[in-house]
Design a protein around this motif. Structure first.
Motif, PDB file in Angstrom:
ATOM      1  N   ASP A 199      75.344  10.909  41.617  1.00 38.63           N
ATOM      2  CA  ASP A 199      74.603   9.700  41.977  1.00 38.63           C
ATOM      3  C   ASP A 199      73.146   9.909  41.573  1.00 38.63           C
ATOM      4  O   ASP A 199      72.257  10.096  42.417  1.00 38.63           O
ATOM      5  CB  ASP A 199      74.728   9.431  43.476  1.00 38.63           C
ATOM      6  CG  ASP A 199      74.052   8.134  43.888  1.00 38.63           C
ATOM      7  OD1 ASP A 199      73.643   7.360  42.996  1.00 38.63           O
ATOM      8  OD2 ASP A 199      73.918   7.905  45.108  1.00 38.63           O
ATOM      9  N   TYR A 200      72.893   9.896  40.262  1.00 37.04           N
ATOM     10  CA  TYR A 200      71.559  10.201  39.748  1.00 37.04           C
ATOM     11  C   TYR A 200      70.538   9.144  40.165  1.00 37.04           C
ATOM     12  O   TYR A 200      69.388   9.475  40.485  1.00 37.04           O
ATOM     13  CB  TYR A 200      71.606  10.331  38.227  1.00 37.04           C
ATOM     14  CG  TYR A 200      72.520  11.430  37.746  1.00 37.04           C
ATOM     15  CD1 TYR A 200      72.261  12.755  38.082  1.00 37.04           C
ATOM     16  CD2 TYR A 200      73.640  11.161  36.973  1.00 37.04           C
ATOM     17  CE1 TYR A 200      73.097  13.781  37.659  1.00 37.04           C
ATOM     18  CE2 TYR A 200      74.481  12.176  36.547  1.00 37.04           C
ATOM     19  CZ  TYR A 200      74.210  13.485  36.891  1.00 37.04           C
ATOM     20  OH  TYR A 200      75.039  14.498  36.481  1.00 37.04           O
ATOM     21  N   ALA A 202      69.658   2.627  49.616  1.00 36.25           N
ATOM     22  CA  ALA A 202      69.701   4.072  49.371  1.00 36.25           C
ATOM     23  C   ALA A 202      68.597   4.813  50.119  1.00 36.25           C
ATOM     24  O   ALA A 202      68.820   5.920  50.625  1.00 36.25           O
ATOM     25  CB  ALA A 202      69.600   4.354  47.877  1.00 36.25           C
ATOM     26  N   LEU A 251      69.319  16.383  50.550  1.00 33.45           N
ATOM     27  CA  LEU A 251      70.009  15.132  50.267  1.00 33.45           C
ATOM     28  C   LEU A 251      69.955  14.801  48.783  1.00 33.45           C
ATOM     29  O   LEU A 251      70.921  14.289  48.213  1.00 33.45           O
ATOM     30  CB  LEU A 251      69.388  13.995  51.085  1.00 33.45           C
ATOM     31  CG  LEU A 251      69.920  13.782  52.505  1.00 33.45           C
ATOM     32  CD1 LEU A 251      69.217  12.608  53.152  1.00 33.45           C
ATOM     33  CD2 LEU A 251      71.417  13.564  52.489  1.00 33.45           C
ATOM     34  N   ILE A 252      68.823  15.079  48.161  1.00 34.32           N
ATOM     35  CA  ILE A 252      68.693  14.830  46.722  1.00 34.32           C
ATOM     36  C   ILE A 252      69.677  15.705  45.941  1.00 34.32           C
ATOM     37  O   ILE A 252      70.360  15.230  45.018  1.00 34.32           O
ATOM     38  CB  ILE A 252      67.247  15.082  46.267  1.00 34.32           C
ATOM     39  CG1 ILE A 252      66.301  14.066  46.921  1.00 34.32           C
ATOM     40  CG2 ILE A 252      67.126  15.003  44.752  1.00 34.32           C
ATOM     41  CD1 ILE A 252      64.844  14.299  46.614  1.00 34.32           C
ATOM     42  N   GLN A 288      77.030  14.764  43.491  1.00 37.27           N
ATOM     43  CA  GLN A 288      77.976  13.649  43.499  1.00 37.27           C
ATOM     44  C   GLN A 288      77.776  12.715  42.302  1.00 37.27           C
ATOM     45  O   GLN A 288      78.372  11.648  42.257  1.00 37.27           O
ATOM     46  CB  GLN A 288      77.813  12.858  44.795  1.00 37.27           C
ATOM     47  CG  GLN A 288      78.152  13.656  46.043  1.00 37.27           C
ATOM     48  CD  GLN A 288      77.784  12.924  47.324  1.00 37.27           C
ATOM     49  OE1 GLN A 288      77.132  11.874  47.292  1.00 37.27           O
ATOM     50  NE2 GLN A 288      78.196  13.470  48.454  1.00 37.27           N
ATOM     51  N   GLY A 323      70.585   7.270  42.867  1.00 41.81           N
ATOM     52  CA  GLY A 323      70.277   7.461  44.280  1.00 41.81           C
ATOM     53  C   GLY A 323      69.377   8.658  44.512  1.00 41.81           C
ATOM     54  O   GLY A 323      68.472   8.616  45.356  1.00 41.81           O
ATOM     55  N   ALA A 324      69.601   9.728  43.763  1.00 39.96           N
ATOM     56  CA  ALA A 324      68.759  10.918  43.901  1.00 39.96           C
ATOM     57  C   ALA A 324      67.328  10.633  43.468  1.00 39.96           C
ATOM     58  O   ALA A 324      66.366  11.036  44.134  1.00 39.96           O
ATOM     59  CB  ALA A 324      69.347  12.064  43.079  1.00 39.96           C
ATOM     60  N   THR A 332      72.437  16.930  47.076  1.00 35.47           N
ATOM     61  CA  THR A 332      73.790  16.438  47.379  1.00 35.47           C
ATOM     62  C   THR A 332      74.151  15.245  46.504  1.00 35.47           C
ATOM     63  O   THR A 332      75.269  15.150  45.974  1.00 35.47           O
ATOM     64  CB  THR A 332      73.893  16.052  48.860  1.00 35.47           C
ATOM     65  OG1 THR A 332      73.575  17.195  49.671  1.00 35.47           O
ATOM     66  CG2 THR A 332      75.293  15.570  49.200  1.00 35.47           C
ATOM     67  N   LYS A 333      73.216  14.314  46.338  1.00 34.77           N
ATOM     68  CA  LYS A 333      73.471  13.142  45.495  1.00 34.77           C
ATOM     69  C   LYS A 333      73.643  13.544  44.033  1.00 34.77           C
ATOM     70  O   LYS A 333      74.449  12.958  43.304  1.00 34.77           O
ATOM     71  CB  LYS A 333      72.335  12.128  45.658  1.00 34.77           C
ATOM     72  CG  LYS A 333      72.357  11.406  46.999  1.00 34.77           C
ATOM     73  CD  LYS A 333      71.281  10.345  47.078  1.00 34.77           C
ATOM     74  CE  LYS A 333      71.365   9.578  48.386  1.00 34.77           C
ATOM     75  NZ  LYS A 333      72.617   8.789  48.495  1.00 34.77           N
TER      76      LYS A 333
END
Length: 278
Positions: free
Chosen positions: A242-243, A51, A233-234, A240, A245-246, A236-237
């Motif tokens: 994707d906690y 990630a 990017l954070i 989505q 990944g953020a 964006t995640k």
């Protein structure tokens, strides 16, 4: 005797004040940061490494930290110049210019981003002047640098200005009496005194630029691998869901920022120690 000394302290209510301070710091700082790390720990090491080292993520690191460091350096130079002019000279409109310095503090970041994008676009007042030379500012990494420089300037000016105001003019007058040139007086007397404050302003501007989002996304263009910052990017995640990944990206930014700020604080300590040395 010890009980009497405890009851009659110089700082009344110190225990209660300390308790509220620690509680406030825990609620505002420690618990959110701990939750970020705990959420990241839900990932395996392979998933975490994937990630945070994806090519798109690495490109955003380079832009975010590189532009933030460069913007803080620019502000360190020109912020010192602005503070010098505001302190050492008297001229019409001085108070207006002094008020303009705080404008990035009061202006909403989204408004600042829209204004910068309009001014520095190819058909804007400033951006159009660079078009004949093949230079495009808005919607490029250069636009990110402009936005980060804009929001970081007040930190340097307001940190250096009080130190410059308290600088005793007798030291400069004595140096001039002994035959020192203006450049020698500045480099040997004025600048060493201002260096700790200048490093502090640099650190504050750098830390502010790393986490900046609102004013950047409107002027950056947000092109992956080109002009995309890590905070975007954070976001964006998160959109989505994707906690993990953020939070992984947030942890990496936090660790890098903390390391860089630690180095800057060590430089501040070294500068103060060198100044205090006989």
């Amino acid at each position: 005797m010890s009980l009497a000394l405890r009851r009659h302290t110089v700082l009344p209510g110190f225990g209660i004040a300390l308790g509220f301070t620690l509680l406030y710091l825990c609620l505002i700082v420690l618990i959110p940061l701990s939750a970020t790390f705990l959420k990241t720990f839900s990932l395996t090491w392979d998933a975490f490494w994937t990630a945070v080292t994806a090519p798109r993520v690495l490109a955003s690191y380079r832009l975010t930290f590189g532009a933030s460091f460069l913007a803080a350096g620019i502000n360190a130079v020109f912020g010192l110049l602005v503070a010098w002019v505001l302190v050492r000279y008297r001229f019409p409109g001085k108070r207006i210019i002094d008020a303009f310095v705080d404008l990035p503090f009061a202006l909403p970041t989204a408004v600042a981003g829209i204004a910068l994008a309009a001014v520095y676009s190819t058909n804007g007042w400033i951006g159009s002047l660079f078009v004949p030379y093949g230079i495009k500012i808005a919607f490029t990494p250069l636009g990110v640098l402009v936005a980060l420089t804009f929001i970081g300037l007040p930190f340097v000016v307001r940190t250096v200005q009080p130190v410059l105001e308290d600088l005793e003019p007798e030291l400069e007058e004595a140096a001039a009496t002994l035959g020192a040139s203006r450049l020698q007086t500045f480099t040997k007397i004025v600048f060493p005194t201002l260096l700790p404050a200048l490093l502090t302003g640099f650190a504050l501007a750098f830390a502010r630029a790393i986490g900046e989002y609102g004013s950047v996304i409107f002027i950056a263009g947000n092109l992956p691998m080109v002009s995309e910052i890590t905070p975007l990017l954070i976001i964006t995640k998160l959109e989505q869901y994707d906690y993990a990944g953020a939070t992984a990206l947030a942890v990496v930014m936090l660790l890098i920022s903390f390391t860089l700020l630690l180095i800057i604080n060590l430089l501040q300590w070294w500068a103060r120690r060198r100044r205090a040395a006989p």
